[in-house]
Design a protein around this motif. Structure first.
Motif, PDB file in Angstrom:
ATOM      1  N   VAL B 507      24.153 -35.193  72.666  1.00  0.00           N
ATOM      2  CA  VAL B 507      23.275 -35.666  71.613  1.00  0.00           C
ATOM      3  C   VAL B 507      23.401 -34.704  70.316  1.00  0.00           C
ATOM      4  O   VAL B 507      24.286 -33.798  70.623  1.00  0.00           O
ATOM      5  N   ARG B 508      23.111 -35.306  69.212  1.00  0.00           N
ATOM      6  CA  ARG B 508      23.311 -34.672  67.772  1.00  0.00           C
ATOM      7  C   ARG B 508      23.035 -33.204  68.007  1.00  0.00           C
ATOM      8  O   ARG B 508      22.026 -32.691  68.609  1.00  0.00           O
ATOM      9  N   LEU B 522      28.102 -34.336  65.373  1.00  0.00           N
ATOM     10  CA  LEU B 522      26.888 -34.369  64.299  1.00  0.00           C
ATOM     11  C   LEU B 522      26.314 -35.511  64.319  1.00  0.00           C
ATOM     12  O   LEU B 522      25.263 -35.611  63.188  1.00  0.00           O
ATOM     13  N   GLY B 523      26.268 -36.368  65.158  1.00  0.00           N
ATOM     14  CA  GLY B 523      25.487 -37.636  65.068  1.00  0.00           C
ATOM     15  C   GLY B 523      26.375 -39.060  64.747  1.00  0.00           C
ATOM     16  O   GLY B 523      27.565 -38.703  64.678  1.00  0.00           O
ATOM     17  N   THR B 524      25.731 -40.006  64.443  1.00  0.00           N
ATOM     18  CA  THR B 524      26.700 -41.431  64.258  1.00  0.00           C
ATOM     19  C   THR B 524      26.137 -42.032  62.848  1.00  0.00           C
ATOM     20  O   THR B 524      24.965 -41.512  62.485  1.00  0.00           O
ATOM     21  N   HIS B 525      26.820 -42.808  62.279  1.00  0.00           N
ATOM     22  CA  HIS B 525      26.480 -43.400  61.133  1.00  0.00           C
ATOM     23  C   HIS B 525      26.884 -44.926  61.280  1.00  0.00           C
ATOM     24  O   HIS B 525      27.893 -45.343  61.929  1.00  0.00           O
ATOM     25  N   ASP B 535      29.675 -48.231  64.781  1.00  0.00           N
ATOM     26  CA  ASP B 535      29.043 -47.086  64.928  1.00  0.00           C
ATOM     27  C   ASP B 535      29.920 -45.987  64.808  1.00  0.00           C
ATOM     28  O   ASP B 535      30.844 -45.898  65.409  1.00  0.00           O
ATOM     29  N   GLY B 537      31.071 -42.276  65.238  1.00  0.00           N
ATOM     30  CA  GLY B 537      30.798 -40.864  65.435  1.00  0.00           C
ATOM     31  C   GLY B 537      31.365 -39.830  64.818  1.00  0.00           C
ATOM     32  O   GLY B 537      32.283 -39.874  64.476  1.00  0.00           O
ATOM     33  N   GLN B 580      25.867 -45.983  74.202  1.00  0.00           N
ATOM     34  CA  GLN B 580      24.556 -45.349  73.758  1.00  0.00           C
ATOM     35  C   GLN B 580      23.658 -45.620  74.772  1.00  0.00           C
ATOM     36  O   GLN B 580      23.535 -46.196  75.430  1.00  0.00           O
ATOM     37  N   ASP B 586      20.064 -41.394  70.012  1.00  0.00           N
ATOM     38  CA  ASP B 586      20.807 -40.342  69.467  1.00  0.00           C
ATOM     39  C   ASP B 586      21.788 -39.692  70.635  1.00  0.00           C
ATOM     40  O   ASP B 586      22.385 -38.747  70.362  1.00  0.00           O
ATOM     41  N   ARG B 587      21.715 -40.421  71.819  1.00  0.00           N
ATOM     42  CA  ARG B 587      22.228 -39.741  73.006  1.00  0.00           C
ATOM     43  C   ARG B 587      23.542 -40.665  73.297  1.00  0.00           C
ATOM     44  O   ARG B 587      23.255 -41.950  73.505  1.00  0.00           O
ATOM     45  N   TRP B 588      24.892 -40.147  73.236  1.00  0.00           N
ATOM     46  CA  TRP B 588      26.055 -41.043  73.516  1.00  0.00           C
ATOM     47  C   TRP B 588      26.990 -40.350  74.597  1.00  0.00           C
ATOM     48  O   TRP B 588      26.994 -39.320  74.856  1.00  0.00           O
TER      49      TRP B 588
END
Lengths: 174, 623
Positions: B507-508, B522-525, B535, B537, B580, B586-588
């Protein structure tokens, strides 16, 4: 001394030719596992929403174990038939996902069909070795006691189902 | 039109190959120069004709001519150009064409080599013509790539997507160059048996051909391993699969041949053994190309099987290999052999080297063919896995490596072991250092690095001591290749034993430490590519960033992963952004692999091939 290679080669040729003359279809590989208990194993889950499985799951009812992989072309041909078998025969179908890349599996199942009750991932192929698997796809029929009754190499198509699996499964049920 | 020309050229090539197998041979036996020279003209003609034919097939693929069955079955208009071209050899028929084209190319090489004595050249080309005839016949009778389809389909069935990969555009041609290259050494062996003469001059003529085939095979196997590594993506590069073994067997026989040719060239001994190895290397190449296709061995790599092809292949293999061994059995006793040598000498080391390589080769062969034996004897079907190979090969690797380090410092005829004390000390020091480190799988790690280190130290030290002497270029080639092998062993040891992998939900804001790297998510874009959604990461790794991508192709409903790699001191850290979580976006799933020294494997293999290249440029003269 100089004739040794020739003799060895001749022996080799005999070994190659004998199965051909016997009219054996090379696609049929009998397994030494036939008539034996399934090997002990436990395979983790790989796809979301689908459990992994272990040898314990194979000792309750007759079952089909299908060794497959998302990189295997022939496997695509049998997903539909396996789905149908699962429904018609009301038998659980377990998938051993052989040496696969986990994230490729979910989209693959979506595209080609998902006949499986549970899928376990055999990333390094060790469990498949215990089963005597030589390639993918291979399909095993297991009876209610967990004994391997049949192994089929290659895609289980509708014809294969009609000719082999249907009579075999009917026999197992009796 | 062009397709028909291609077919015609192939038929004409068959005619030429038949003439080439007869005319120069008769010429050599009757000492008729014009007949012998015909072999050269014919080799050139064969090369031109097969090139035309192969070119026509490629043209059909490039222009997506679906009236050709082979194109229909393996191509698609939307396929990128590189895969349209590589599709020409992606199928069974196409790969056979590639094989025969390689054969004609090597034949053309022999035609160009002016230094080969004419009768030898004539005999070599004649045997080559026989092989070519067999395979051209095979193509025309069972695997015609120019077969037509009617009605002409609008669209093709596409090449197997697994084969749509740059690695597989390079891997088969390289491998085939190696396999077919050993046909030339085979032809030379046959020519020597015909002339009942093997000597240093023959070995000197043969050496560059052995080297060239060996280099190609080394690179071919390497490219296959690289492909397996990044495509299959869990850090494996060798699986002891029958098809992989099939390429390893000719490589081992070829490596043995490389060394026995050197002995024959320098000391004029091991003549018959060299001939035997030359036959063996090509026999394994044939097995390698065709065993899998005949349907006798089933493997993960298996292509479609066709019984008619299987029987034709078996007959062809039996005639080629059996014929060669029959000839060998009766002619070899008449071939003169050379002088003896003392026990501690480079010759002994080379003989031992050959014994080892031959044993490795037989070990791999037993493992590969064991299922065939079992099935022929009705003992059921089995498969032989890595445990067999490792338990048999590893113990032999140690004495083999000791020998490999020691051999170059031994003199011809008579040597001593004193010069090895410094490398011995260096190796012992390495082992001591390794023993004090906290390592995974310590005993095996120490073994691997001890063995690899010994080869590197002993070879480099020996080279350094001799550098003031005027060494032939081939000596540097040998040293480079040996050091490369040492590095290869260490790379394999480190990658196999020390790899770390973690597959986890992140998770982020999550942190994880893998192999000493601090990795934070740090999350995804989200962004958009030409025909896919991305996506990305975003991860910080130590002080830098890594950005693996997950691409979603809505049209195909397929997603692909673009891995992010961090290279550091020959180690590879690689990150894959997986699925995902549907309920918690936000969990990958993140997969992180660290492969220690994996680039040493690549480096080692490249050094071996590079050593071969240096050796091949060494044009020694034998007056």
């Amino acid at each position: 001394m100089n004739k040794i290679p020739l003799i060895l080669f001749a022996v080799l040729v005999v070994f190659f030719v004998v199965p051909m003359l016997k009219g054996k279809d090379p696609a049929i590989l009998e397994s030494v596992m036939l008539g034996k208990q399934v090997p002990e194993f436990s395979l983790p889950a790989v796809v979301k929403g689908k459990k992994g499985f272990s040898s314990k799951d194979l000792r309750a009812t007759p079952a089909i174990v299908n060794v497959f992989s998302s990189w295997c072309m022939e496997c695509r041909l049998e997903q539909g038939t396996l789905e149908a078998i699962g429904q018609i025969e009301n038998i659980p179908i377990y998938g051993i996902d052989y040496k696969d890349t986990p994230e490729k599996l979910a989209p693959w199942l979506k595209e080609h069909g998902d006949p499986y009750t549970a899928i376990g991932t055999d990333t390094d192929g060790h469990v498949a070795i215990d089963w005597g698997v030589y390639g993918v796809p291979e399909t095993f029929v297991i009876d209610a006691k967990g004994i391997i009754r049949y192994k089929y190499v290659g895609a289980v198509t509708d014809e294969v189902y009609r000719a082999i699996f249907r009579p075999l499964l009917a026999e197992l049920r009796q | 039109m062009i397709v028909d020309l291609g077919y015609g050229a192939l038929v004409l090539a068959l005619v030429f190959s038949l003439l080439q197998s007869v005319v120069p041979l008769v010429g050599a036996n009757r000492d008729k120069k014009k007949w012998m020279l015909f072999g050269r003209r014919s080799a050139m003609a064969l090369f031109v004709l097969v090139s035309l034919s192969f070119g026509a097939l490629m043209y059909a693929h490039v222009t997506s001519d679906f009236s050709v069955k082979n194109v229909f079955e393996n191509s698609h208009t939307l396929k990128p150009m590189i895969y349209k071209i590589s599709g020409a050899w992606g199928s069974h028929e196409g790969s056979m064409m590639l094989w025969v084209w390689m054969l004609s190319l090597w034949g053309f090489g022999v035609e160009r080599a002016k230094k080969i004595p004419l009768p030898v050249q004539a005999r070599v080309l004649s045997v080559q013509g026989m092989i070519g005839f067999g395979f051209l016949l095979f193509i025309l009778m069972t695997s015609n790539p120019f077969a037509r389809l009617f009605p002409v389909p609008m669209e093709g069935m596409d090449l197997n997507p697994v084969l749509q990969d740059p690695g597989l555009a390079v891997h088969p041609p390289l491998l085939y160059t190696g396999y077919v290259g050993f046909s030339i050494t085979f032809c030379f062996a046959m020519a020597a048996l015909m002339e009942k003469k093997v000597d240093a001059a023959w070995a000197a003529t043969l050496r560059p051909w052995v080297l060239a085939a060996w280099i190609a095979l080394t690179l071919g196997i390497m490219s296959g391993a690289v492909w397996a590594y990044y495509e299959l993506g869990w850090g494996g590069f060798w699986f002891w699969d029958p098809v992989e073994n099939a390429s390893l067997m000719p490589w081992l026989a070829g490596t043995a041949l490389l060394h026995s040719v050197a002995v024959l060239e320098k000391r004029n001994t091991l003549g018959n053994w060299t001939i035997f190895l030359a036959i063996l290397a090509f026999s394994f190449s044939l097995l390698g190309t065709f065993l899998v296709r005949s349907g006798i061995l089933t493997s993960v790599h298996a292509f479609a099987n066709d019984p008619a092809r299987g029987i034709f292949i078996l007959v062809l293999l039996t005639v080629a290999i059996g014929g060669a061994f029959i000839f060998y059995a009766f002619r070899a006793p008449q071939v003169k052999s050379g002088a003896g040598f003392s026990t501690v000498s480079r010759e002994t080391a080379m003989v031992l080297n050959n014994v080892f390589l031959f044993t490795f080769c037989v070990t791999v062969m037993m493992g590969t063919l064991y299922p065939v034996f079992m099935s022929a004897l009705d003992l059921g079907s089995v498969s032989v896995g890595p445990p067999y190979y490792l338990s048999v090969l590893l113990p032999m690797l140690v004495p083999f490596a000791l020998l490999m380090g020691a051999a170059p410092s031994l003199a011809w005829r008579k040597g001593s072991l004193e010069k090895l004390s410094i490398p011995f000390i260096l190796t012992s020091m390495t082992i001591v250092v390794l023993l004090t480190l906290p390592l995974h799988e310590k005993p095996l790690s120490v073994l691997g690095f001890g063995v690899g280190g010994w080869i590197v130290f002993a070879t480099s030290y020996n080279l350094w001591k001799k550098i003031s002497l005027k060494l032939p270029r081939s000596y540097f080639g040998m040293a480079l290749a040996h050091i490369g092998f040492g590095i290869l062993i260490m790379g394999i040891t480190a990658t196999t034993l020390w790899k770390e992998e973690k597959i986890l939900w992140m998770v982020r804001g999550d942190h994880v430490i893998v192999a000493g790297h601090d990795i934070a998510f740090l999350g995804t874009h989200k962004s958009e590519g030409p025909n896919y959604d991305i996506d990305t990461g975003i991860f910080t790794v130590d002080n830098g960033y890594l950005t693996p991508e997950k691409r979603w192709y809505p049209a195909d409903e397929k997603s692909t992963s673009e891995v992010a790699l961090k290279v550091e001191n020959f180690n590879l850290l690689y990150l894959v952004l997986g699925d995902q979580d549907k309920d918690q976006p936000d969990r990958w799933v993140v997969r992180i692999y660290n492969h220690t020294l994996v680039l040493w494997i690549l480096l080692g293999a490249l050094m071996m091939a590079g050593g071969g290249f240096i050796s091949i440029t060494d044009r020694r003269r034998h007056e």
